[in-house]
Design an enzyme around this catalytic site. Structure first.
Site, PDB file in Angstrom:
ATOM      1  CB  SER A  87     -12.784  -0.979 -26.734  1.00  0.00           C
ATOM      2  OG  SER A  87     -14.201  -1.068 -26.561  1.00  0.00           O
ATOM      3  N   GLY A  88     -13.313  -0.749 -23.382  1.00  0.00           N
ATOM      4  CA  GLY A  88     -13.838   0.198 -22.408  1.00  0.00           C
ATOM      5  C   GLY A  88     -15.003   1.006 -22.945  1.00  0.00           C
ATOM      6  CG  HIS A 108     -27.101  13.242 -28.580  1.00  0.00           C
ATOM      7  ND1 HIS A 108     -26.196  12.225 -28.769  1.00  0.00           N
ATOM      8  CD2 HIS A 108     -28.315  12.750 -28.954  1.00  0.00           C
ATOM      9  CE1 HIS A 108     -26.813  11.151 -29.233  1.00  0.00           C
ATOM     10  NE2 HIS A 108     -28.121  11.443 -29.363  1.00  0.00           N
ATOM     11  CB  SER A 118     -13.475   6.519 -30.995  1.00  0.00           C
ATOM     12  OG  SER A 118     -13.630   5.113 -30.873  1.00  0.00           O
ATOM     13  CG  ASN A 120     -11.931   1.763 -30.410  1.00  0.00           C
ATOM     14  OD1 ASN A 120     -12.567   1.267 -29.489  1.00  0.00           O
ATOM     15  ND2 ASN A 120     -12.083   1.376 -31.677  1.00  0.00           N
ATOM     16  CB  THR A 166      27.658 -15.041   0.421  1.00  0.00           C
ATOM     17  OG1 THR A 166      28.737 -15.868   0.894  1.00  0.00           O
ATOM     18  CG2 THR A 166      28.124 -13.587   0.381  1.00  0.00           C
ATOM     19  CG  HIS A 167      26.071 -19.264  -1.079  1.00  0.00           C
ATOM     20  ND1 HIS A 167      25.576 -19.840  -2.232  1.00  0.00           N
ATOM     21  CD2 HIS A 167      27.171 -18.557  -1.444  1.00  0.00           C
ATOM     22  CE1 HIS A 167      26.361 -19.508  -3.257  1.00  0.00           C
ATOM     23  NE2 HIS A 167      27.317 -18.726  -2.805  1.00  0.00           N
ATOM     24  CB  SER A 297       1.550 -15.700  19.366  1.00  0.00           C
ATOM     25  OG  SER A 297       0.967 -16.961  19.645  1.00  0.00           O
ATOM     26  CE  LYS A 303       6.080 -16.550  17.304  1.00  0.00           C
ATOM     27  NZ  LYS A 303       5.733 -15.782  16.109  1.00  0.00           N
ATOM     28  CG  ASN A 305       4.546 -12.739  14.813  1.00  0.00           C
ATOM     29  OD1 ASN A 305       5.439 -13.399  15.351  1.00  0.00           O
ATOM     30  ND2 ASN A 305       3.282 -13.138  14.801  1.00  0.00           N
ATOM     31  CD  GLU A 310       4.724 -11.896   9.188  1.00  0.00           C
ATOM     32  OE1 GLU A 310       3.535 -11.608   9.468  1.00  0.00           O
ATOM     33  OE2 GLU A 310       5.416 -12.666   9.868  1.00  0.00           O
TER      34      GLU A 310
END
Length: 443
Positions: A87-88, A108, A118, A120, A166-167, A297, A303, A305, A310
């Site tokens: 409930s925290g 207080h 509360s 809750n 496609t594919h 690299s 190289k 990347n 990523e």
């Protein structure tokens, strides 16, 4: 208000017990949730004073201390592990003790700071409003910026004709601008999905106290606090559709996480496409040049990347994982109370933060600097055998298929083989216009 340095321990016995009991992750509740606990309790103190329930001087001292919490000055005073009672309650008591300590010895923690509240209803309210704030002020602007960046590239690359795929196989020609326009639309749609959740995320259970009945709170308390919070922050803080739904279920947070998951899926697709389009530079597609940010690299000289895409794919994976845990957490609304709220807070705010940062990074350090490899794109457009599709209306599917097979086996161009097969230059000039093929109809 006591003049106490931030580094001084301001919490009391209940916080200390929770620190000792929950030695789990070493990770405290999200700072934004602590800030909103402060905002809510400051507004509650002022409202209780207006209602004649709390001494006005005490209320102002509590509110002044709450402003410090809301401003992030006292983040180190919220040490309890995020994996705590569902409930925290521990973090709510933590906030009560810190504010009481700052407001003076006559204040207080429960009777004054927690008046009309509360754990809750207060803790989930703080989580909802922290999420609402971060979605509104951090993630949505970041998504808008990324969509604008992709949209600019769509216009810049509008005339770059290339082979569609496609594919992962050659397809009829498209433009690079059309691809980037699709990415921009994905991000805009993601933003719209997130925006559609905001109203429900902004509905908070405050005023329900322990179980939703509102026991021990003034009937005007919740509405007045919501109005004050809206005025102070400009956020649409709303009443729940039903106090028992708002107390027992965290469906709005699950819904928001679902929208974030969809954004993550979109970013994964876009980032992966950028990696494919930029692959090479000699043995890949190399249709675009990604910005060179750092060495790619430690062993292969020269190289480079796709480091930003990523990063974005890793963030997307994390957000999808966060959503799985949020989905499970949303199921834990047993009878009158969900008891996975700290987990929901942790994962949802983490997803918002990660997606916002990744979106800004992708726009500023990658998309804005992308250049088209016009020569490679034009070459692929000429090479794609799927362009024979445009011959279908003129010579039929079967005859066009034979031309494709001959061109594929011989390595010759479609135009050459089609001409040899008796297709007139007039038909070839009309059908094999790659630019027109990519844009057959105005939109």
């Amino acid at each position: 208000m006591a003049d106490v340095e931030t580094r001084t321990q301001l919490w009391g016995a209940e916080t200390q017990k929770a620190v000792a009991n929950f030695t789990v992750s070493g990770e405290a509740i999200p700072a934004h949730v602590a800030h909103w606990l402060g905002r809510i309790k400051g507004a509650a103190a002022r409202v209780n004073a207006e209602l004649g329930l709390l001494d006005a001087d005490k209320a102002e001292r509590i509110a002044a201390a709450a402003e410090r919490v809301a401003a992030g000055e006292l983040d180190d005073q919220f040490p309890i592990d995020v994996f705590q009672t569902g409930s925290g309650t521990s973090s709510n008591m933590n906030a009560n003790e810190v504010l009481a300590s700052l407001a003076g010895e006559d204040v207080h923690a429960n009777d004054d700071v927690n008046m009309g509240q509360s754990s809750n209803d207060v803790f989930p309210s703080a989580v909802h409003l922290a999420a609402l704030e971060q979605l509104t002020n951090d993630l949505l602007p970041a998504l808008d910026g990324l969509a604008e960046s992709l949209g600019r590239k769509s216009q810049e690359f509008d005339d770059v004709v290339k082979s569609g795929r496609t594919h992962l196989m050659d397809a009829v020609p498209v433009t690079l601008g059309q691809e980037f326009g699709g990415y921009a639309a994905q991000v805009r749609q993601g933003g719209a999905r997130v925006r559609s959740t905001l109203e429900r995320v902004g509905q908070i259970p405050l005023g329900g106290t322990a179980v939703g009945t509102g026991l021990n709170t003034h009937p005007e308390f919740a509405e007045r606090v919501r109005r004050l919070l809206s005025e102070e922050t400009g956020l649409p803080v709303g009443a729940p559709a039903d106090p028992f739904e708002a107390q027992a279920a965290r469906d709005a947070l699950v819904e928001a996480s679902g929208a974030l998951k969809t954004v993550a899926v979109s970013l994964m697709k876009i980032a992966n496409d950028l990696r494919l389009l930029g692959s090479g530079p000699r043995a890949g597609l190399a249709e675009i040049f990604l910005p060179e940010l750092q060495k790619g690299s430690s062993i292969m000289p020269g190289k480079v990347n796709p480091v930003i895409p990523e990063v974005v794919t890793q963030v997307s994976a994390q957000v999808i994982g966060n959503d799985v845990a949020i989905t499970v957490g949303g199921m834990q609304g047993h009878l009158e109370l969900n008891v996975f709220v700290p987990l929901l807070a942790r994962n949802l705010l983490d997803s918002i933060r990660l997606l916002a940062a990744a979106s800004r990074l992708l726009a500023e350090k990658c998309v804005d600097g992308i250049e088209a490899n016009r020569e490679a794109c034009a070459r692929y457009a000429e090479l794609t055998l799927s362009a024979a599709t445009a011959l279908n209306p003129h010579i039929g599917y079967d005859r066009a298929s034979e031309i494709v097979k001959t061109a594929a086996s011989s390595g010759r161009s479609l135009r050459e083989v089609a001409r040899e097969a008796g297709v007139s230059d007039e038909i070839l000039d009309e059908a094999l216009d790659y630019r027109a093929m990519a844009k057959p109809h105005p939109r």
